[in-house]
Structure formats: C-alpha cells, structure tokens
Scaffold this motif. Structure first.
Motif, mmCIF file in Angstrom:
data_model
loop_
_atom_site.group_PDB
_atom_site.id
_atom_site.type_symbol
_atom_site.label_atom_id
_atom_site.label_comp_id
_atom_site.label_asym_id
_atom_site.label_seq_id
_atom_site.Cartn_x
_atom_site.Cartn_y
_atom_site.Cartn_z
ATOM 1 N N ASN A 113 -8.116 -2.261 2.604
ATOM 2 C CA ASN A 113 -7.304 -2.226 1.631
ATOM 3 C C ASN A 113 -7.411 -1.348 0.751
ATOM 4 O O ASN A 113 -6.956 -0.771 -0.597
ATOM 5 N N HIS A 114 -8.442 -0.086 1.009
ATOM 6 C CA HIS A 114 -8.316 0.332 0.105
ATOM 7 C C HIS A 114 -8.659 1.803 0.066
ATOM 8 O O HIS A 114 -8.444 2.509 -0.106
ATOM 9 N N GLY A 146 -7.170 -4.165 7.491
ATOM 10 C CA GLY A 146 -7.233 -4.846 6.330
ATOM 11 C C GLY A 146 -7.817 -4.436 5.927
ATOM 12 O O GLY A 146 -9.064 -4.135 4.973
ATOM 13 N N GLN A 185 -2.295 -1.481 7.115
ATOM 14 C CA GLN A 185 -2.918 -3.139 7.102
ATOM 15 C C GLN A 185 -3.324 -4.354 8.109
ATOM 16 O O GLN A 185 -3.523 -4.893 8.087
ATOM 17 N N ASN A 203 0.776 -1.382 0.697
ATOM 18 C CA ASN A 203 0.179 -0.169 0.050
ATOM 19 C C ASN A 203 0.525 1.189 -0.098
ATOM 20 O O ASN A 203 0.207 2.468 0.157
#
Length: 218
Positions: free
Chosen positions: A86-87, A84, A81, A12
């Motif tokens: 992820n966006h 979670g 991270q 990310n």
C-alpha cells in the motif's frame, strides 16, 4: 482495453480523469498514502519492477513510479495490489510536467533508471538529466535529497557526469562505470528493471552515479 480499465479502477494509479490527478500536488502523504513516510520517485518507471522491488525491501518509505504509458504502469500497479504494498503508487504523466504533481520539497529521493538517451544534440532538452530537468528536481527535493542515476548508455552517462561536475550546486557522492564490479551494487539489493536485464545479458556495462544538491550555505 482490460489494462486501461484496471488502471481506471486502481486506487494506486493516479491519472487524468481521476479527482486526485488535480489535487495530489503537496498531498501525497496526507491524502493518498495517509502516512508521513518519506517519498521516493522513480522516473520513467516502465513496468515498475524497480519501484515495486524497492517497496518490497523498504516498508518505511513511500514509492511512486512515474511513466506516461498506461499499459506499462498496469503491470507494477497490479503487482503492488496483489502483494498488499500500500506504500506504492503510480503517476501517469509526462515527466516534464512533474512539478504539477509534486510540491517543492515533497520528494525525498529520485531514481532515474535507464531513460531514453536521446543522443542527437537537438534532443538534449529531452534528456532526463538535462539542465531543465535538474533544475526541476532541485525544487521538488527536500534539502539533502538524493538523485540516483543508472544507465547502460555511455554517451548519456558522460554527458550527465560532465554536466554535474560543471554545476557548483551539486555534490557528486558516488560514481562507477561498472556498477556490478563496484561496492554500490549491494545497496541495490539485486533489483533489476526489464531493460537492465536486457542490457546486462548483452554484456553492456551498467553505469551508476548518485548526487545531491548543496544547500545555499555550503
């Protein structure tokens, strides 16, 4: 050293040396997020408190924090991270190079949160609300895309307000000199950056405005 190594390994974090750093422009949704959700970008995101905070609240948007300091980005990257999220992504670059990493119309919304005010007249071009930056944001935003601006610095706020009111291509949608006494505070869900907490604790009044660029037909 540990933080920089973590950034190198983190999916990310987009930064120099990674293949995506050269190819991400115009491809955030397709190659990084792998979705079609709208993109919100926070400029000078620091440790990413606001970027991550918004992502916690809005699962239906992608969020990207931009900053040049890798040690700061590491904090937000790690939190995202661990949770979670992820966006959420972070781009390590100088903001004046933003158009090298986003295509025209790729961004849905910008947040400018507590930037360096650069108070000297000779430093005007470095202010994130100066004409050259505004023109760049206009190109990168989708039609009707929004820009939010928060600061404790009265001089920078007055400068920005005057500049926006002079521009015929801008519609100023919201403005307050005391954010926490305004109706707009509820829209921000209580999310504060580290600097905002520092300024608020010192009794500084937080200023806020929101605007968009008009379409050519308006």
């Amino acid at each position: 050293m540990v933080r920089f190594e973590a950034n190198e390994a983190a999916y990310n974090v987009i930064q120099a040396g990674k293949p995506s750093f050269e190819t991400i422009k115009g491809n955030w949704q397709t190659t990084h997020f792998k979705n079609t959700l709208p993109i919100t970008v926070e400029l000078a995101c620091g440790r990413g408190e606001f970027t991550v905070g918004l992502a916690r609240a809005y699962a239906d948007r992608n969020f990207i924090g931009v900053d040049i300091k890798g040690s700061r980005i590491w904090k937000g990257s790690t939190q995202a991270q661990e949770e979670g999220l992820n966006h959420v992504a972070f781009l390590r670059t100088q903001i004046q190079l933003l158009d090298q990493f986003f295509a025209p119309g790729e961004v849905d919304c910008f947040w400018i949160t507590f930037p360096d005010p650069f108070p000297r007249d000779g430093d005007e071009k470095r202010r994130l609300t100066s004409p050259r930056f505004l023109d760049m944001y206009k190109q990168l935003l989708r039609p009707d895309g929004l820009i939010h601006f928060k600061t404790d610095n009265t001089g920078l706020f007055l400068y920005t307000e005057e500049l926006l009111k002079e521009r015929k291509d801008v519609e100023l949608e919201a403005i307050t000199y005391d954010f926490y006494a305004s109706p707009y505070k509820e829209e921000h869900l209580g999310i504060k950056t580290r600097y905002e907490k520092i300024f608020s604790d010192k009794g500084e009044t937080i200023k806020y405005l929101r605007f968009r660029f008009k379409s050519e037909t308006e």
